[in-house]
Design an enzyme around this catalytic site. Structure first.
Site, short mmCIF file in Angstrom:
data_model
loop_
_atom_site.label_atom_id
_atom_site.label_comp_id
_atom_site.label_asym_id
_atom_site.label_seq_id
_atom_site.Cartn_x
_atom_site.Cartn_y
_atom_site.Cartn_z
NE ARG A 29 0.54 2.00 -0.68
CZ ARG A 29 0.33 0.76 -1.07
NH1 ARG A 29 -0.78 0.13 -0.74
NH2 ARG A 29 1.23 0.12 -1.79
CG HIS A 82 4.06 -1.71 -5.90
ND1 HIS A 82 3.69 -0.54 -5.28
CD2 HIS A 82 4.75 -2.43 -4.98
CE1 HIS A 82 4.16 -0.55 -4.03
NE2 HIS A 82 4.80 -1.68 -3.82
O1 MEZ Z 1 7.23 -7.36 -1.55
C1 MEZ Z 1 7.39 -6.36 -2.24
O2 MEZ Z 1 7.05 -6.29 -3.42
C2 MEZ Z 1 7.93 -5.14 -1.61
C3 MEZ Z 1 8.58 -5.31 -0.29
C4 MEZ Z 1 7.78 -3.96 -2.22
C5 MEZ Z 1 7.69 -2.66 -1.54
O3 MEZ Z 1 6.67 -2.01 -1.68
O4 MEZ Z 1 8.64 -2.25 -0.86
#
Ligand code: MEZ
Length: 540
Positions: free
Chosen positions: A338, A318
């Site tokens: 974002r 992430h």
């Molecule tokens: O789908 C995801 O991983 C999610 C909703 C994460 C996020 O950034 O909130």
């Protein structure tokens, strides 16, 4: 509160904000994306993966930490277990207590099966509760499952298995209504319609949210429903081995009671694996957003009985994990920041990537900024990061937007005296999701008779990169489908006698490959726990 050095960098960011508010960083071309990923995405760092030496994916690459476990030995000595003594006897055994497991249990019960849900920690201790931004479903007039399908395929690099994506997007609107009928409080507009936002790689607003604690809200109602229907749940009871029967069908599991260290035998006509992801294996040394029990157990259990895995060499980092303060390093800063307008900015106060590129691209852009261009901000602990300019949100959308849309984020940083309505957030990629997993069909069947899988432990739906909001969708779509299919499968099954013969075969195969000294698996808990000794005692 930020230290003085970081405040100096923030001053540069603030100096460029007015100009940046008028700027949209251009999207990259396909060639630029390919080259960025190849050079900076951790999936492409060859030293992070190795070939598997045994099992159905022999020769395929997997992260080293996972490969050791997939090739690992069982805790169980098949000659020492009395399979004549059955502790629990049910139609459908569900292994895993997150969103996928809970959905599977509810649908299995609705389809007439007796069920037992077993979970390693507590019901709801799962990555589900960490999902923040929302759940995708195409239910607006300007959207359709077909557009959702194209976005999902594009996000996955067109590696996704089409039949799985088709059911994902077609079931999505129904899943949203189902969750609402169980009690999820979706964010709504004043006229009662859904409040929906876009995300990286989505061409429409289709993220259904409960502020920035969507997964927690979804799990709340599922947990209540399980309790209300009085379904059987065993907590602190991970499965350590699957059982087959004399006909070669999966027919139950052996559980370990984490409190007493006792083993028990569950006989079942069908088993659903819903054990989630593996971020707590900390591939390539990355911190993670994942919950404490995310150690890839279902992958190991399935692999030892011959189930095929898919895309095990690709993980999702992430883009915006916390890089400061150190106490919460790697925790999630939701993509919704974002989505709402915050830009990613380097130490010169410049944007360097469009914040709504897909996650693999944004993460690679941040890594390039830190590693190659040396334009990251380095903390006193040596952690590099870039700024996520959160105060922009209130400037663009009006004061109070951050407090309303991101209350969990505000709270997370207020604990450290950082007010994200006024100061940016320092971020760096963090291990978030296992893109691949156990190969399934549209009903969740794995190809091994009697064995189904749902949620993060299965693979193929997301190709090589999942889009935001498609994981909480996946757990409900495939949890529900697996629950129903397993209940129906069970109706036609008359279990043969229970067997652990596959462990003997596994021992022979690993010995032939010279891999007998691999660690015992599944891992169950991260290796920074004192759990090591307990596990060791099971194999001695
Ligand atoms: O789908 C995801 O991983 C999610 C909703 C994460 C996020 O950034 O909130």
């Amino acid at each position: 509160m930020y230290p003085t050095e970081m405040e100096k960098s923030i001053a540069k960011l603030e100096a460029t904000r007015e100009r940046r508010l008028k700027e949209t960083f251009p999207r990259l071309s396909l060639d630029e994306i390919e080259s960025l990923l190849e050079r900076f995405h951790p999936d492409f760092w060859a030293e992070g993966t190795r070939q598997l030496g045994v099992g159905p994916n022999k020769g395929d690459r997997a992260p080293k930490e996972l490969a050791d476990l997939l090739e690992g030995k069982s805790y169980i000595d098949p000659d020492q277990i009395d399979l004549g003594k059955i502790d629990y006897d049910v139609d459908v055994l569900i292994i895993g207590g997150g969103g996928a497991g809970a959905s599977a249990a509810l649908l299995a019960q609705e389809n007439g099966a007796s069920t037992l849900l077993v979970t390693k920690l507590r019901l709801g201790d799962a990555n589900t509760v960490g999902a923040q931004a929302g759940t995708q479903a195409a239910d607006r007039p300007d959207d359709s499952p077909a557009i959702h399908y194209l976005d999902t395929m594009g996000g996955g690099g067109f590696h996704n298995i089409p039949e799985l994506v088709e059911v994902l997007v077609k079931d999505a609107p129904l899943v949203i209504r189902w969750l609402e009928s169980l009690g999820v409080n979706w964010d709504k507009e004043p006229d009662g319609s859904m409040h929906e936002l876009p995300g990286g790689g989505t061409s429409r607003n289709r993220m259904h949210a409960a502020r920035d604690y969507t997964g927690l809200e979804e799990m709340r109602v599922l947990r209540d429903e399980i309790r209300n229907r009085e379904l059987n749940v065993l907590e602190f009871s991970p499965a350590v081995e699957l059982l087959l029967d004399s006909n070669g069908r999966v027919a139950g599991a052996i559980l370990l009671d984490l409190e007493t260290n006792e083993l028990s035998v569950v006989r079942a006509k069908a088993v659903i694996l819903a054990t989630g992801g593996s971020g707590r294996l900390h591939y390539q040394g990355f911190p993670t957003t994942n919950h404490y029990g995310a150690t890839g157990d279902g992958l190991v259990l399935a692999y030892r009985v011959g189930a095929k895995l898919i895309f095990m060499d690709t993980m999702q980092y992430h883009p915006t994990g916390v890089a400061y303060p150190q106490q919460i390093l790697g925790q999630l800063v939701t993509e919704k920041v974002r989505t709402l307008g915050a830009q990613l900015v380097n130490t010169e106060g410049e944007q360097f990537i469009n914040p709504l590129e897909t996650r693999d691209v944004v993460a690679s852009g941040i890594i390039r900024e830190c590693q190659e261009r040396q334009k990251g901000v380095v903390t006193s602990n040596g952690q590099c990061g870039v700024w996520l300019d959160s105060p922009m949100i209130d400037i663009i959308r009006g004061r109070g937007t951050i407090a309303r849309e991101l209350p969990a984020m505000v709270r997370q940083f207020t604990r450290f005296d950082i007010d994200i309505t006024r100061k940016p957030i320092l971020v760096y990629p963090t291990l978030h999701y296992q893109n691949g997993g156990i190969r399934i069909d549209a009903s969740g069947a794995t190809g091994i008779p009697g064995l189904f899988a749902a949620g993060e432990c299965e693979g193929g739906v997301h190709g090589r990169n999942r889009l935001i909001g498609n994981s909480t969708l996946d757990i409900f779509v495939f949890g529900r489908r697996a629950g129903k299919a397993a209940a129906q499968w069970g109706k036609g099954v008359k279990p043969g006698s229970l067997s652990l013969e596959h462990i003997h075969r596994w021992q022979e195969e690993t010995a032939r490959a010279g891999l007998s000294s691999r660690p015992a698996s599944p891992r169950l808990l991260p290796d920074y726990t004192r759990h090591e000794q307990t596990l060791a005692s099971l194999t001695t």
